[in-house]
Design a protein around this motif. Structure first.
Motif, PDB file in Angstrom:
ATOM      1  N   LYS A  21      -0.375 -35.644 -44.262  1.00 52.60           N
ATOM      2  CA  LYS A  21      -0.074 -36.909 -43.582  1.00 52.60           C
ATOM      3  C   LYS A  21       1.160 -36.783 -42.696  1.00 52.60           C
ATOM      4  CE  LYS A  21      -2.027 -40.007 -47.037  1.00 52.60           C
ATOM      5  NZ  LYS A  21      -1.697 -41.007 -48.086  1.00 52.60           N
ATOM      6  N   LEU A  22       2.191 -36.112 -43.195  1.00 46.73           N
ATOM      7  CA  LEU A  22       3.444 -36.005 -42.451  1.00 46.73           C
ATOM      8  C   LEU A  22       3.308 -35.179 -41.176  1.00 46.73           C
ATOM      9  CD1 LEU A  22       6.159 -35.416 -45.196  1.00 46.73           C
ATOM     10  CD2 LEU A  22       6.058 -37.312 -43.567  1.00 46.73           C
ATOM     11  N   CYS A  23       2.539 -34.096 -41.250  1.00 43.58           N
ATOM     12  CA  CYS A  23       2.553 -33.111 -40.160  1.00 43.58           C
ATOM     13  C   CYS A  23       1.217 -32.956 -39.446  1.00 43.58           C
ATOM     14  CB  CYS A  23       2.982 -31.753 -40.713  1.00 43.58           C
ATOM     15  SG  CYS A  23       4.647 -31.773 -41.402  1.00 43.58           S
ATOM     16  N   GLY A  24       0.192 -33.689 -39.849  1.00 42.09           N
ATOM     17  CA  GLY A  24      -1.112 -33.520 -39.226  1.00 42.09           C
ATOM     18  C   GLY A  24      -1.738 -32.172 -39.566  1.00 42.09           C
ATOM     19  N   TRP A  25      -1.358 -31.620 -40.700  1.00 40.59           N
ATOM     20  CA  TRP A  25      -1.867 -30.326 -41.131  1.00 40.59           C
ATOM     21  C   TRP A  25      -3.197 -30.475 -41.858  1.00 40.59           C
ATOM     22  CZ3 TRP A  25       3.196 -28.137 -43.694  1.00 40.59           C
ATOM     23  CH2 TRP A  25       4.085 -27.773 -42.695  1.00 40.59           C
ATOM     24  N   HIS A  26      -3.772 -29.349 -42.225  1.00 39.90           N
ATOM     25  CA  HIS A  26      -5.002 -29.345 -43.009  1.00 39.90           C
ATOM     26  C   HIS A  26      -4.893 -28.279 -44.105  1.00 39.90           C
ATOM     27  CE1 HIS A  26      -5.728 -26.200 -39.984  1.00 39.90           C
ATOM     28  NE2 HIS A  26      -6.440 -25.616 -40.932  1.00 39.90           N
ATOM     29  N   GLU A  27      -5.760 -28.405 -45.066  1.00 44.62           N
ATOM     30  CA  GLU A  27      -5.806 -27.409 -46.127  1.00 44.62           C
ATOM     31  C   GLU A  27      -6.487 -26.159 -45.592  1.00 44.62           C
ATOM     32  OE1 GLU A  27      -8.252 -27.023 -50.167  1.00 44.62           O
ATOM     33  OE2 GLU A  27      -6.889 -28.750 -50.153  1.00 44.62           O
ATOM     34  N   ARG A  28      -5.793 -25.036 -45.663  1.00 48.35           N
ATOM     35  CA  ARG A  28      -6.328 -23.759 -45.185  1.00 48.35           C
ATOM     36  C   ARG A  28      -7.055 -23.005 -46.291  1.00 48.35           C
ATOM     37  NH1 ARG A  28      -2.515 -20.648 -41.273  1.00 48.35           N
ATOM     38  NH2 ARG A  28      -3.073 -19.014 -42.725  1.00 48.35           N
ATOM     39  N   TRP A  29      -6.562 -23.139 -47.516  1.00 45.12           N
ATOM     40  CA  TRP A  29      -7.119 -22.388 -48.639  1.00 45.12           C
ATOM     41  C   TRP A  29      -6.610 -22.998 -49.932  1.00 45.12           C
ATOM     42  CZ3 TRP A  29      -4.801 -19.601 -52.609  1.00 45.12           C
ATOM     43  CH2 TRP A  29      -5.661 -18.783 -53.357  1.00 45.12           C
ATOM     44  N   ARG A  30      -7.389 -22.842 -50.977  1.00 43.84           N
ATOM     45  CA  ARG A  30      -6.930 -23.205 -52.318  1.00 43.84           C
ATOM     46  C   ARG A  30      -7.578 -22.274 -53.312  1.00 43.84           C
ATOM     47  NH1 ARG A  30      -7.761 -28.434 -54.933  1.00 43.84           N
ATOM     48  NH2 ARG A  30      -7.020 -29.372 -53.019  1.00 43.84           N
ATOM     49  N   VAL A  83       8.404 -33.122 -36.509  1.00 43.77           N
ATOM     50  CA  VAL A  83       7.304 -34.053 -36.238  1.00 43.77           C
ATOM     51  C   VAL A  83       7.546 -34.707 -34.884  1.00 43.77           C
ATOM     52  CG1 VAL A  83       6.769 -34.508 -38.666  1.00 43.77           C
ATOM     53  CG2 VAL A  83       8.470 -35.917 -37.502  1.00 43.77           C
ATOM     54  N   ASP A  84       6.471 -35.217 -34.288  1.00 41.45           N
ATOM     55  CA  ASP A  84       6.629 -35.868 -32.987  1.00 41.45           C
ATOM     56  C   ASP A  84       6.936 -37.354 -33.104  1.00 41.45           C
ATOM     57  OD1 ASP A  84       4.146 -36.720 -33.824  1.00 41.45           O
ATOM     58  OD2 ASP A  84       3.075 -36.028 -32.052  1.00 41.45           O
ATOM     59  N   ASP A  85       6.808 -37.946 -34.296  1.00 40.27           N
ATOM     60  CA  ASP A  85       7.099 -39.364 -34.498  1.00 40.27           C
ATOM     61  C   ASP A  85       7.870 -39.518 -35.806  1.00 40.27           C
ATOM     62  OD1 ASP A  85       7.117 -42.124 -34.980  1.00 40.27           O
ATOM     63  OD2 ASP A  85       5.105 -42.413 -34.156  1.00 40.27           O
ATOM     64  N   LEU A  86       9.188 -39.513 -35.715  1.00 47.06           N
ATOM     65  CA  LEU A  86      10.038 -39.566 -36.899  1.00 47.06           C
ATOM     66  C   LEU A  86       9.899 -40.892 -37.640  1.00 47.06           C
ATOM     67  CD1 LEU A  86      12.079 -37.693 -38.310  1.00 47.06           C
ATOM     68  CD2 LEU A  86      13.884 -38.947 -37.125  1.00 47.06           C
ATOM     69  N   ASP A  87       9.738 -41.982 -36.914  1.00 48.67           N
ATOM     70  CA  ASP A  87       9.592 -43.289 -37.560  1.00 48.67           C
ATOM     71  C   ASP A  87       8.306 -43.350 -38.373  1.00 48.67           C
ATOM     72  OD1 ASP A  87      12.017 -44.182 -36.437  1.00 48.67           O
ATOM     73  OD2 ASP A  87      10.997 -44.837 -34.614  1.00 48.67           O
ATOM     74  N   ALA A  88       7.210 -42.817 -37.844  1.00 48.30           N
ATOM     75  CA  ALA A  88       5.950 -42.779 -38.588  1.00 48.30           C
ATOM     76  C   ALA A  88       6.097 -41.889 -39.817  1.00 48.30           C
ATOM     77  CB  ALA A  88       4.814 -42.281 -37.701  1.00 48.30           C
TER      78      ALA A  88
END
Length: 124
Positions: free
Chosen positions: A25-34, A79-84
């Protein structure tokens, strides 16, 4: 002279799924592996195509192994939106603190559920 970049950091957390969800949620990342870790325990790699954080657990209580600053002071994320990002941290029940605005950007800090300190930075 060689050049480089940070490919990943591995941090020990009590709940990799919860930590992964927050980082996504914070960085717009995704799960690469688990999957299971080579030395026991469980790991989720969460990031982008170039770099990631490995959130790892052995199942033992996190607080019994490390204190703040020993060995890690904090993890800095841009991040590009610190407030978000701050709203996401608050919605997760965590407390942002130490808000600062100085060159080269604005920032705040928070501790996750395991006492890991994160610095959120925006260069806008």
């Amino acid at each position: 002279m060689p050049t480089g970049f940070l490919e990943h950091a591995n941090i020990t957390v009590s709940d990799p799924d919860r930590s992964s969800a927050l980082l996504q949620k914070l960085c717009g990342w995704h799960e690469r592996w688990r999957g299971p870790s080579q030395l026991g325990g469980w790991t989720i790699h969460v990031g982008n195509e170039r770099d990631y954080l490995a959130v790892y657990t052995t199942g033992a209580p996190v607080g019994e192994r490390f204190a703040k600053g020993a060995p890690l002071n904090h993890v800095g994320l841009v991040v590009d939106d610190l407030d978000a990002a701050e709203r996401i941290v608050e919605e997760a029940g965590l407390v942002p603190f130490n808000h600062m605005d100085y060159e080269p950007g604005r920032r705040f800090y928070f501790f996750d559920w395991d006492g890991i300190e994160f610095e959120m930075v925006s260069y806008d």
